[in-house]
Enzyme design. Sequence first.
Site, PDB file in Angstrom:
ATOM      1  N   ASN A   1      -0.161   1.200   6.085  1.00 32.67           N
ATOM      2  CA  ASN A   1       0.582   0.268   5.236  1.00 32.67           C
ATOM      3  C   ASN A   1       1.330  -0.682   6.164  1.00 32.67           C
ATOM      4  O   ASN A   1       2.063  -0.229   7.032  1.00 32.67           O
ATOM      5  CB  ASN A   1       1.564   1.056   4.351  1.00 32.67           C
ATOM      6  N   GLY A   2       1.102  -1.969   5.999  1.00 35.49           N
ATOM      7  CA  GLY A   2       1.781  -2.939   6.865  1.00 35.49           C
ATOM      8  C   GLY A   2       0.820  -4.037   7.245  1.00 35.49           C
ATOM      9  O   GLY A   2      -0.259  -4.175   6.662  1.00 35.49           O
TER      10      GLY A   2
ATOM     11  N   CYS B   1       0.831  -1.196   0.000  1.00 35.30           N
ATOM     12  CA  CYS B   1       0.000   0.000   0.000  1.00 35.30           C
ATOM     13  C   CYS B   1       0.872   1.255   0.000  1.00 35.30           C
ATOM     14  O   CYS B   1       2.017   1.233   0.422  1.00 35.30           O
ATOM     15  CB  CYS B   1      -0.872   0.017   1.237  1.00 35.30           C
TER      16      CYS B   1
ATOM     17  N   GLU C   1      16.324 -13.366 -15.458  1.00 33.56           N
ATOM     18  CA  GLU C   1      15.734 -12.023 -15.343  1.00 33.56           C
ATOM     19  C   GLU C   1      14.807 -11.755 -16.537  1.00 33.56           C
ATOM     20  O   GLU C   1      13.731 -11.175 -16.386  1.00 33.56           O
ATOM     21  CB  GLU C   1      16.852 -10.972 -15.257  1.00 33.56           C
TER      22      GLU C   1
ATOM     23  N   GLU D   1       5.886 -11.238 -15.904  1.00 34.24           N
ATOM     24  CA  GLU D   1       5.180 -10.299 -15.022  1.00 34.24           C
ATOM     25  C   GLU D   1       4.422  -9.221 -15.790  1.00 34.24           C
ATOM     26  O   GLU D   1       3.438  -8.691 -15.297  1.00 34.24           O
ATOM     27  CB  GLU D   1       6.097  -9.711 -13.942  1.00 34.24           C
TER      28      GLU D   1
ATOM     29  N   LYS E   1      10.790 -10.734 -16.568  1.00 30.45           N
ATOM     30  CA  LYS E   1      10.229  -9.556 -17.262  1.00 30.45           C
ATOM     31  C   LYS E   1       9.043  -9.966 -18.116  1.00 30.45           C
ATOM     32  O   LYS E   1       7.994  -9.343 -18.081  1.00 30.45           O
ATOM     33  CB  LYS E   1      11.276  -8.890 -18.173  1.00 30.45           C
TER      34      LYS E   1
ATOM     35  N   ARG F   1       2.737   1.145  -5.756  1.00 29.87           N
ATOM     36  CA  ARG F   1       2.787   0.361  -4.519  1.00 29.87           C
ATOM     37  C   ARG F   1       1.550  -0.520  -4.342  1.00 29.87           C
ATOM     38  O   ARG F   1       1.500  -1.359  -3.432  1.00 29.87           O
ATOM     39  CB  ARG F   1       2.904   1.302  -3.315  1.00 29.87           C
TER      40      ARG F   1
ATOM     41  N   HIS G   1      17.376 -32.245 -19.203  1.00 36.10           N
ATOM     42  CA  HIS G   1      17.006 -32.999 -18.004  1.00 36.10           C
ATOM     43  C   HIS G   1      15.523 -32.847 -17.676  1.00 36.10           C
ATOM     44  O   HIS G   1      15.145 -32.952 -16.511  1.00 36.10           O
ATOM     45  CB  HIS G   1      17.875 -32.570 -16.824  1.00 36.10           C
TER      46      HIS G   1
ATOM     47  N   TRP H   1      -2.990  -2.468  -1.795  1.00 34.71           N
ATOM     48  CA  TRP H   1      -2.608  -3.778  -2.338  1.00 34.71           C
ATOM     49  C   TRP H   1      -3.070  -4.764  -1.269  1.00 34.71           C
ATOM     50  O   TRP H   1      -2.479  -4.856  -0.202  1.00 34.71           O
ATOM     51  CB  TRP H   1      -1.100  -3.833  -2.521  1.00 34.71           C
TER      52      TRP H   1
ATOM     53  N   LYS I   1       5.343  -2.817  -6.513  1.00 38.57           N
ATOM     54  CA  LYS I   1       6.772  -2.594  -6.700  1.00 38.57           C
ATOM     55  C   LYS I   1       7.561  -2.893  -5.440  1.00 38.57           C
ATOM     56  O   LYS I   1       8.652  -3.440  -5.476  1.00 38.57           O
ATOM     57  CB  LYS I   1       7.015  -1.152  -7.142  1.00 38.57           C
TER      58      LYS I   1
HETATM   59  C1  G6P Z   1       8.791  -6.788  -6.161  1.00 39.86           C
HETATM   60  C2  G6P Z   1       8.891  -6.121  -7.516  1.00 39.86           C
HETATM   61  C3  G6P Z   1      10.095  -6.656  -8.274  1.00 39.86           C
HETATM   62  C4  G6P Z   1      11.355  -6.469  -7.453  1.00 39.86           C
HETATM   63  C5  G6P Z   1      11.218  -7.144  -6.080  1.00 39.86           C
HETATM   64  C6  G6P Z   1      12.373  -6.792  -5.150  1.00 39.86           C
HETATM   65  O1  G6P Z   1       8.431  -8.119  -6.300  1.00 39.86           O
HETATM   66  O2  G6P Z   1       7.714  -6.327  -8.261  1.00 39.86           O
HETATM   67  O3  G6P Z   1      10.239  -5.946  -9.495  1.00 39.86           O
HETATM   68  O4  G6P Z   1      12.451  -7.006  -8.141  1.00 39.86           O
HETATM   69  O5  G6P Z   1      10.020  -6.688  -5.428  1.00 39.86           O
HETATM   70  O6  G6P Z   1      12.343  -5.413  -4.896  1.00 39.86           O
HETATM   71  P1  G6P Z   1      13.554  -4.578  -4.363  1.00 39.86           P
HETATM   72  O7  G6P Z   1      12.990  -3.204  -4.105  1.00 39.86           O
HETATM   73  O8  G6P Z   1      13.999  -5.242  -3.096  1.00 39.86           O
HETATM   74  O9  G6P Z   1      14.612  -4.592  -5.390  1.00 39.86           O
END
Ligand code: G6P
Length: 587
Positions: free
Chosen positions: A100-101, A2, A467, A474, A471, A27, A490, A74, A582
């Site tokens: 938030n929390g 949030c 990575e 998501e 991408k 957020r 395998h 969220w 995020k």
């Molecule tokens: C969330 C985001 C990701 C990010 C991860 C770690 O899951 O959606 O994009 O890589 O958190 O976030 P940080 O702020 O610790 O890099």
Amino acid sequence: MCGIIGYVGSRTALPLILEGLKNLEYRGYDSAGIAVISNDQLRIKKDVGRVDRLLADPNFNKTKGVIGIGHTRWATHGKVCVENAHPHTDCTEKIAIVHNGILENFRELKSELLKRKHIIRSETDSELIAHIIEEYLKIKPTFLDAFSEALKRLEGSYAILAIKADEKVILGAKKSSPLVLGVSEHGIFISSDIPSFLEHTKNVVYFHDGDIVKASPDGFNVFSNEAKVHRPIDTIDWDVEQVKKGDFDHFMLKEIMEQTETIQRAIQQDETIVKQISEAFKSAKGIFFVGCGSSYHACLAGSYVFSKISNLHVNVCLGSEFENFEHFLTPETLVVAISQSGETADTLGAVRVAKKKGCKILTIVNVMGSSLMREGEVSLLLKAGPEMCVLSTKTYTSQVALLTLLAFVVADRLEDGKNEMKKLWLEIYKLTSRTMREHIRKLAHPMINAEHVYLIGRGLQYTTALEAALKIKEVSYIHAEAFAGGELKHGTLALIEEGTPCIVFVSGENNKIIQNVHEIKSRGGVIIGVSPQQNEIFDFWIKVPEVGLLSSIIQIIPIQILSYYLAVLKGLDPDRPRHLAKSVTVE
Ligand code: G6P
């Protein structure tokens, strides 16, 4: 997670809070709400969906009042519905809070409040806070006293803002969730993150866990353990343009394009500090890189680079798994925690485990003043500027670039490292050019109907594949899975069918990966090669320069662009993928 924001000052609060909430939407964005004090009454508007939905009510939009709080959600406790959206009020509807929390003692608090005949209207843990303040107001002389007593009852994590209809203040508090204050010429902002008020001020105040802030049109005071404390005003060097899309349709593309510059900034570090850090690496008995999501992938890439450039073994661990390895931690262990936001609960949790064991802690973050930054003895900033898209793009490459620089420093080759990396600027410029974007867009077209995409690489390219898969999935919701080239046979090879897209990352003379590609091709896979050299086996070729050990900084870029177009062509919002946030501040 949030996002929360409050404003108290001389201007009408509502538009400032709405604007701030939009910049906090990364957020969480399943519901949003605002409470404003107008003529000693609370006026509240909340709705499911994005912040823009709040604008739909023209009557509410005329609400005057110079004090207000807002929230973008969220969901954790309770489904997505108007009742569960914040702000929440007490029984008298005089107190409004945003939170938030997560409150861990939620059940116990709820049953206590129900016994005391409180009317609880939502399924959230957050609403209880308003009722607890209401309870303490019966026995405490001031709003601040009642707020501060209420906090003592909360177990878990929180950033909270509270207002009361007949008080010209906002009260705020934080524990293990982010909260920062902005001091502008016309008033005070208190928010989860700086982009929400960057347009009004760059002067910020960071809080410590346990701090309580009281802000009024005249200024603010901070209290800790019931005593007034001084928290300095810092100036952030972020630019307001960085939180605007400018000519771009989406932040994701804007942030991909910024990488030419962000890579340069990532490696501009204070040489004295970097050399001290290098000594810590050399003397450590056991090194761990810890992160989550893309930051974890940056840790993995870093471990390969450290192995090859500085001949040093690094253990890599997900933040959420780190506690399983605590038996190996000693005061001589070096733990490097990497996070864009500096607020990821799992990464913070790992650092706290390491601190208990007396380990040395280095943190690498993008957000100045973030919780993780304060947990480390030494901290390096990525300097990528605010990243507004939920997906990490520029901060991922900055993390890898900075780890690569450190690997060169540990190998006593700082200048070599800088010179090598200087060659990247132009290459990234070319990789993000209009011509390249159009080339990749053509690839995205037929891929939008794919159900599965597989990605392979060996060595550093394996970490890039991981990575890249993150991408793609998501943002486009296409199932994407990455493998080390050698692992394919395998098991996963069984999933390759006629027409399955497979992305292969190639660097150097790595013929073994081409052998793996043959295995895919002969089972009907369509091969997309991200490679310095053309190969007849590729059905589609994305040309990247040969940059050896720096390849993970740049080979990801075409796939960031591909992911962007997959989302756009599918009619999805690349900045706000479903169900994701995020900054994940719960474990
Ligand atoms: C969330 C985001 C990701 C990010 C991860 C770690 O899951 O959606 O994009 O890589 O958190 O976030 P940080 O702020 O610790 O890099």
